[in-house]
Design a protein around this motif. Sequence first.
Motif, PDB file in Angstrom:
ATOM      1  N   CYS A   1       0.859  -1.179   0.000  1.00 58.71           N
ATOM      2  CA  CYS A   1       0.000   0.000   0.000  1.00 58.71           C
ATOM      3  C   CYS A   1       0.899   1.234   0.000  1.00 58.71           C
ATOM      4  O   CYS A   1       2.070   1.176   0.368  1.00 58.71           O
TER       5      CYS A   1
ATOM      6  N   GLU B   1       1.206   3.852   1.769  1.00 58.52           N
ATOM      7  CA  GLU B   1       1.806   4.293   3.033  1.00 58.52           C
ATOM      8  C   GLU B   1       3.068   3.482   3.350  1.00 58.52           C
ATOM      9  O   GLU B   1       4.114   4.037   3.710  1.00 58.52           O
ATOM     10  N   GLU B   2       2.980   2.155   3.190  1.00 55.80           N
ATOM     11  CA  GLU B   2       4.136   1.299   3.450  1.00 55.80           C
ATOM     12  C   GLU B   2       5.177   1.440   2.344  1.00 55.80           C
ATOM     13  O   GLU B   2       6.389   1.392   2.590  1.00 55.80           O
ATOM     14  N   ARG B   3       4.682   1.616   1.143  1.00 57.38           N
ATOM     15  CA  ARG B   3       5.583   1.790   0.000  1.00 57.38           C
ATOM     16  C   ARG B   3       6.480   3.008   0.194  1.00 57.38           C
ATOM     17  O   ARG B   3       7.671   2.969  -0.119  1.00 57.38           O
ATOM     18  N   GLN B   4       5.931   4.104   0.711  1.00 55.50           N
ATOM     19  CA  GLN B   4       6.720   5.312   0.950  1.00 55.50           C
ATOM     20  C   GLN B   4       7.887   5.016   1.880  1.00 55.50           C
ATOM     21  O   GLN B   4       9.011   5.495   1.669  1.00 55.50           O
ATOM     22  N   LYS B   5       7.644   4.212   2.906  1.00 55.28           N
ATOM     23  CA  LYS B   5       8.716   3.855   3.835  1.00 55.28           C
ATOM     24  C   LYS B   5       9.821   3.071   3.117  1.00 55.28           C
ATOM     25  O   LYS B   5      11.015   3.294   3.358  1.00 55.28           O
TER      26      LYS B   5
ATOM     27  N   THR C   1       3.148   7.424  -9.090  1.00 51.77           N
ATOM     28  CA  THR C   1       3.032   7.968  -7.732  1.00 51.77           C
ATOM     29  C   THR C   1       4.286   8.749  -7.339  1.00 51.77           C
ATOM     30  O   THR C   1       4.196   9.785  -6.678  1.00 51.77           O
TER      31      THR C   1
ATOM     32  N   ASP D   1       3.519  14.469  -3.244  1.00 45.41           N
ATOM     33  CA  ASP D   1       3.075  14.565  -1.857  1.00 45.41           C
ATOM     34  C   ASP D   1       1.558  14.455  -1.728  1.00 45.41           C
ATOM     35  O   ASP D   1       1.049  13.823  -0.791  1.00 45.41           O
TER      36      ASP D   1
ATOM     37  N   LYS E   1      -0.104  10.709  -3.288  1.00 45.42           N
ATOM     38  CA  LYS E   1      -0.131   9.532  -2.406  1.00 45.42           C
ATOM     39  C   LYS E   1      -1.466   9.413  -1.677  1.00 45.42           C
ATOM     40  O   LYS E   1      -2.042   8.318  -1.577  1.00 45.42           O
ATOM     41  N   ASN E   2      -1.966  10.531  -1.164  1.00 48.27           N
ATOM     42  CA  ASN E   2      -3.251  10.514  -0.449  1.00 48.27           C
ATOM     43  C   ASN E   2      -4.411  10.264  -1.408  1.00 48.27           C
ATOM     44  O   ASN E   2      -5.373   9.574  -1.058  1.00 48.27           O
TER      45      ASN E   2
ATOM     46  N   SER F   1      -4.571   6.553  -2.178  1.00 44.29           N
ATOM     47  CA  SER F   1      -5.107   5.836  -1.021  1.00 44.29           C
ATOM     48  C   SER F   1      -6.617   5.991  -0.926  1.00 44.29           C
ATOM     49  O   SER F   1      -7.349   5.033  -0.632  1.00 44.29           O
TER      50      SER F   1
END
Length: 525
Positions: free
Chosen positions: A128, A130-134, A160, A204, A207-208, A211
Amino acid sequence: MIRIQQLKLSIPHTEKELKNAILKTLRIGKDDLISYRIVKRSLDARKKPELCYSYVVDAEVKHQAAVLKKKPKGAAPSTGKQYVLPPMAKEKPKLPIVIIGSGPAGLFAGLILARCGYCPILLERGDCVEERQKKVDRFWELGILDTESNVQFGEGGAGTFSDGKLNTAVKDASGRNGYVLQSFVKAGAPEEILYQGKPHIGTDILKNVVSNIRKEIEELGGEVRFRSKVTDFYVTEGRLTGLEINGRERLDCEKAILAIGHSARDTFQRLFQLSVSMSQKAFAVGLRIEHPQAMIDLCQYGRQRGTLLPAADYKITRKLSGGRGFYSFCMCPGGYVVNASSEEGFLAVNGMSYHGRAGENANSAVVVTVGPKDFPSGDVLAGMEFQRRLEKAAYETGEGRIPVQLFSDFQEGVCSTSLGEVSPSLKGAWKFGNLNRIFPEALSQALKEGIRSSEALIKGFSRKDAILSGVESRTSSPVRIERGDTYESSIQGLYPCGEGAGYAGGITSAAMDGIRVAEALIESI
């Protein structure tokens, strides 16, 4: 509705001034204007440094026929068309409709199917967002690559981690383009993208948005499964009967949309082994080039932009002496060059901007066209292997980091040892390297000629200290997965879709293709 074209106002101007311009053009009083909507706003810099905004506006007025009878300049009945969803499902299919990949094509195919009551299952090999960004941040900071969740793979697809550009050259009378933009706004994108001449969201915010689209699909009864890589296809008598997930799970289905993106090389290989009809496709390769954003602003606007104007962009297209095309691609004002690798031992770069485009540098890919003559082979995947050879050479040139070189040194064929006035804006570790080592000699020479010739369009483009980095190898898919009139591949029930299948070239066009394929699938049901 009356559509007014080329309504020009100075920068800055007020909403009242825009309204007054509409009244003046239509030659009506303020009480005769019921409402108006901005269809498009473009920056007109042809008479630099005197700049203006050019508007296309739809106006609702009293006594429309009488107003049009006066033949106001640039005004005509509006022909804008609103998109209409396909019919709702009469009942949920016995077997699920599956979408492979959650980039723009997959997400919008899923969104249409979900909004029509078909409760699709989306399978995404990566994480997902959120995890992908990490995972992406860890790769850029520490060099630790997750080959299944990175700049290329994961929720939202490769777009993205880009500029989130939403402009497209696709002509679409069905209203799909507007529907895509409206769906983005519903999911949290700024409303201005509905009328900007060159709309963009920025990584930035995107991403939202991604989601929120996923959450709507789930709320409508769909399912989104992450870390669910399709490793094989079950086929009986030429028809799809199921999918293998992660090498161990079978998911029975008769209809699946293949929206894998242009970097799913292992999936291309498996489709080739299954004799799915595919063909070689031309694409382009090259480098990223960075200049000071202030330099680009000055050239494009005839003055510095100040606080009222957006960071300037550019588009370059040249025909080279040897017959190749040279052009800029994915230009990122105020952006960053990012390490966009997805395979261990291989290195590719891309461009990225945040919504504010506030970085010091402008960057874009500068690329030359390549085709089957550059990788002569009967193998339909020869273009893919050509990309991989370049990426392996880039990895070795930078010793695992992004290889960087000043343009003057690229021309001379020597490794840079210091920077000039331009400092690189990069996401990921970098080192100086000789970028000539990445390409065949003919491509290196073509890139040099293309950059030099672009000086005639943008003053300072070929400056000695312009920063180059490489390799930009994934401008588009190296293959086209053939599909017929029903949008199915040579395997019945498998619907190739989007950029990876060779039918799109950016976020918006991929999303539109996802909608188009979802419509065809619904029609088949």
